[in-house]
Scaffold this motif. Structure first.
Motif: not given
Length: 147
Positions: A17-22
């Motif tokens: 989720v962190g990678d997708i948001l970044l």
């Protein structure tokens, strides 16, 4: 092993989720490779207030601390391959949230990675036999005819 699987699923989810948001946040801010130093600095300051980047960074920090916890009790040779489950989540979320094209060949590769993770996880539980089982002597069969 169940504790490891649960925490790794939480960690992988947080990291993905962190990678997708970044990725989504940076696509909105623009392509840094086409900017000069001043443009990059302006984007860096805007990134600090973009909610997707702030939340994405927090999710990656959560991943990091969950990962540290897993490393405190699990073998690295078991824990690290479990991170490969990230590939599945990234592909699904990239397809439906970032609207990226995910080819059949990529899905096939992801399936192979999942099979590998299952084999490694299964081998971990069979490698760790209880100490009492390992310490028991092998029974010697009695011969017939001995008195």
């Amino acid at each position: 092993m169940l504790k490891t699987i649960i925490i790794m699923l939480l960690a992988v989810t947080a990291g993905t989720v962190g990678d997708i948001l970044l990725a989504k946040g940076m696509k909105q801010l623009g392509d840094l490779s086409t900017m000069n130093l001043r443009g990059i600095m302006e984007v860096a300051f805007r990134a600090m207030t973009e909610w997707k980047i702030v939340v994405g960074t927090a999710m990656l920090a959560l991943f990091f601390f969950l990962w540290l916890a897993v490393l405190s009790w699990e073998d690295l040779s078991v824990a690290l391959p479990m991170q490969a489950l990230n590939y599945v989540l990234v592909a699904v979320l990239a397809k439906y949230i970032l609207h990226e094209e995910v080819s059949a060949l990529r899905w096939g590769g992801i399936a192979l990675v999942c099979i590998g993770v299952m084999l490694i996880t299964k081998s971990s539980s069979s490698d760790k036999k209880p100490a009492t089982e390992l310490a028991q002597p092998i029974p010697i069969e009695s011969r017939t005819g001995d008195t």
